[in-house]
Design a protein around this motif. Structure first.
Motif, PDB file in Angstrom:
ATOM      1  N   ASP A   8       0.831  -1.201   0.000  1.00  0.00           N
ATOM      2  CA  ASP A   8       0.000   0.000   0.000  1.00  0.00           C
ATOM      3  C   ASP A   8       0.864   1.250   0.000  1.00  0.00           C
ATOM      4  OD1 ASP A   8      -2.558   1.429   0.232  1.00  0.00           O
ATOM      5  OD2 ASP A   8      -1.833   1.953   2.249  1.00  0.00           O
ATOM      6  N   ARG A  11       2.416   1.762  -3.421  1.00  0.00           N
ATOM      7  CA  ARG A  11       1.442   2.284  -4.388  1.00  0.00           C
ATOM      8  C   ARG A  11       1.221   3.777  -4.181  1.00  0.00           C
ATOM      9  NH1 ARG A  11      -1.268  -2.723  -2.958  1.00  0.00           N
ATOM     10  NH2 ARG A  11      -1.078  -4.224  -4.675  1.00  0.00           N
ATOM     11  N   ILE A  12       1.215   4.202  -2.923  1.00  0.00           N
ATOM     12  CA  ILE A  12       1.041   5.633  -2.636  1.00  0.00           C
ATOM     13  C   ILE A  12       2.242   6.421  -3.131  1.00  0.00           C
ATOM     14  CG2 ILE A  12       0.916   7.332  -0.771  1.00  0.00           C
ATOM     15  CD1 ILE A  12      -0.746   5.277   0.813  1.00  0.00           C
ATOM     16  N   PHE A  22       0.326  15.056  -3.284  1.00  0.00           N
ATOM     17  CA  PHE A  22      -0.481  14.162  -2.463  1.00  0.00           C
ATOM     18  C   PHE A  22      -1.949  14.228  -2.897  1.00  0.00           C
ATOM     19  CE2 PHE A  22       3.284  14.139   0.016  1.00  0.00           C
ATOM     20  CZ  PHE A  22       3.222  13.055   0.874  1.00  0.00           C
ATOM     21  N   ALA A  25      -2.457  12.264  -6.091  1.00  0.00           N
ATOM     22  CA  ALA A  25      -2.410  10.834  -5.801  1.00  0.00           C
ATOM     23  C   ALA A  25      -3.684  10.385  -5.106  1.00  0.00           C
ATOM     24  CB  ALA A  25      -1.186  10.520  -4.938  1.00  0.00           C
ATOM     25  N   ALA A  26      -4.200  11.233  -4.210  1.00  0.00           N
ATOM     26  CA  ALA A  26      -5.434  10.891  -3.490  1.00  0.00           C
ATOM     27  C   ALA A  26      -6.603  10.746  -4.465  1.00  0.00           C
ATOM     28  CB  ALA A  26      -5.734  11.966  -2.446  1.00  0.00           C
ATOM     29  N   LEU A  29      -6.240   7.389  -6.247  1.00  0.00           N
ATOM     30  CA  LEU A  29      -6.450   6.229  -5.389  1.00  0.00           C
ATOM     31  C   LEU A  29      -7.803   6.255  -4.675  1.00  0.00           C
ATOM     32  CD1 LEU A  29      -2.859   6.022  -3.829  1.00  0.00           C
ATOM     33  CD2 LEU A  29      -3.779   4.658  -5.718  1.00  0.00           C
ATOM     34  N   ARG A  31      -8.871   8.271  -2.285  1.00  0.00           N
ATOM     35  CA  ARG A  31      -8.670   8.411  -0.839  1.00  0.00           C
ATOM     36  C   ARG A  31      -8.449   9.888  -0.538  1.00  0.00           C
ATOM     37  NH1 ARG A  31      -4.302   3.619   0.145  1.00  0.00           N
ATOM     38  NH2 ARG A  31      -4.379   4.304   2.335  1.00  0.00           N
ATOM     39  N   LEU A  36      -3.192   9.530   2.914  1.00  0.00           N
ATOM     40  CA  LEU A  36      -1.918   9.269   2.253  1.00  0.00           C
ATOM     41  C   LEU A  36      -0.765   9.854   3.045  1.00  0.00           C
ATOM     42  CD1 LEU A  36      -3.895   8.491  -0.009  1.00  0.00           C
ATOM     43  CD2 LEU A  36      -2.352   9.646  -1.632  1.00  0.00           C
ATOM     44  N   THR A  39       0.047   7.695   6.045  1.00  0.00           N
ATOM     45  CA  THR A  39       0.750   6.458   5.691  1.00  0.00           C
ATOM     46  C   THR A  39       2.226   6.721   5.422  1.00  0.00           C
ATOM     47  OG1 THR A  39      -1.248   5.483   4.740  1.00  0.00           O
ATOM     48  CG2 THR A  39       0.843   4.537   4.056  1.00  0.00           C
TER      49      THR A  39
END
Length: 303
Positions: A8, A11-12, A22, A25-26, A29, A31, A36, A39
């Motif tokens: 995970d 992948r982030i 970020f 990416a969120a 994904l 999310r 993120l 994590t």
């Protein structure tokens, strides 16, 4: 040792690097950015190493962060491939198909089959090996391969399915400048006894070896495959029989010549063979294709 680097987290990292932030990416994904960020911060804390340079407005990886991501992408790719292989195996496709080709068969037609197969099932790994004479039957009998192409003679044991491809014809061949060229034909064994016979060694490990093409000459030169034997004939190192389909081009080029001999070598049947108990889809596909092909004495394996 437990690693804090999870799939995970990788992948982030991958998504942040590709999307440049970020937030981007969120979105990819599905999310929230805070999840993120948590994590990645937790990963940095457990590693004791900063992965992002936070002195900049844009999310940029540190050199160590870049190292983790570059290596991590290989892990992600391998994981995806493993998942695909597992799904393929569950559906009946083999993870790997091992094909053994007799040295007498040219690889070109087999490569064409593999090319067609890859368009249907690219995830199945193909492993090719080469054997000589009883070596093909030995490899199949010992479980070192799933399919043999060009095995000579009848199956040595029960439990195999076979498909006769055709017959290979052998011609007594020498280099064009070999001294035997001037002898009256058909040649007798007495004519050739002063010249080495070039013989391909049987590659069988457990089954009885098969000796073919031996002549009553004074000496022998033993080589590992038909390709080596062909080269040795062209160089004039010795004499013997060669498969007709393998020498047509060299005869046309004027480097080999076929001579008549009293003690001719009979044609030999060639087979494709596999275990009856093997129900794999990849094997079934190759068998189906081979049943639509034949072995032509002049041209080799053709459709």
């Amino acid at each position: 040792m437990h690693s804090p680097i999870t799939l995970d987290a990788l992948r982030i990292l991958d998504a942040i690097d590709r999307r440049g932030s970020f937030a981007g990416a969120a979105d990819e994904l599905f999310r929230v950015p805070s999840a993120l960020s948590y994590t990645i911060s937790k990963l940095e804390e457990e590693l004791g190493i900063p992965l992002f340079d936070r002195s900049r407005r844009k999310a940029e990886l540190t050199p160590v962060g870049r190292l983790v991501l570059d290596q991590g992408r290989q892990i992600l790719t391998a994981t995806e491939e493993l998942t695909a292989l597992a799904k393929a195996a569950e559906s009946g496709w083999e993870v790997e198909l091992r094909i053994c080709i007799d040295s007498i068969v040219e690889a070109g037609p087999v490569y064409e089959l593999i090319e067609s197969f890859q368009k249907i099932q690219p995830k199945t790994q193909i492993r090719l090996t080469e054997e000589v004479l009883a070596g093909c039957w030995d490899a199949l009998n010992a479980g070192r391969c799933d399919l043999v192409i060009g095995a000579e003679g009848e199956a040595p044991a029960q439990g195999f399915s076979t498909h006769r491809l055709g017959q290979v014809v052998f011609d007594f061949s020498v280099a064009v400048d070999h001294p035997l060229i001037t002898n009256p034909q058909p040649l007798t064994l007495a004519n050739i006894q002063d010249y080495p016979t070039i013989v391909v060694a049987d590659s069988s490990r457990d089954l009885p070896e098969r000796s073919t093409g031996l002549l009553d000459g004074r000496s022998t030169i033993i080589v590992p495959s038909i390709n080596y034997k062909l080269d040795a004939h062209i160089k004039g190192l010795g004499v013997g029989y060669l498969p007709r389909h393998r020498i047509q081009q060299h005869i046309q080029q004027g480097v080999l010549k076929v001579l008549e001999i009293e003690d001719t070598r009979p044609p030999q049947s060639l087979y494709a063979a596999w275990r009856k108990s093997n129900k794999g889809k990849a094997l079934a596909w190759f068998v189906q294709q081979l049943k639509q092909m034949q072995f032509d004495p002049e041209k080799g394996l053709i459709k």
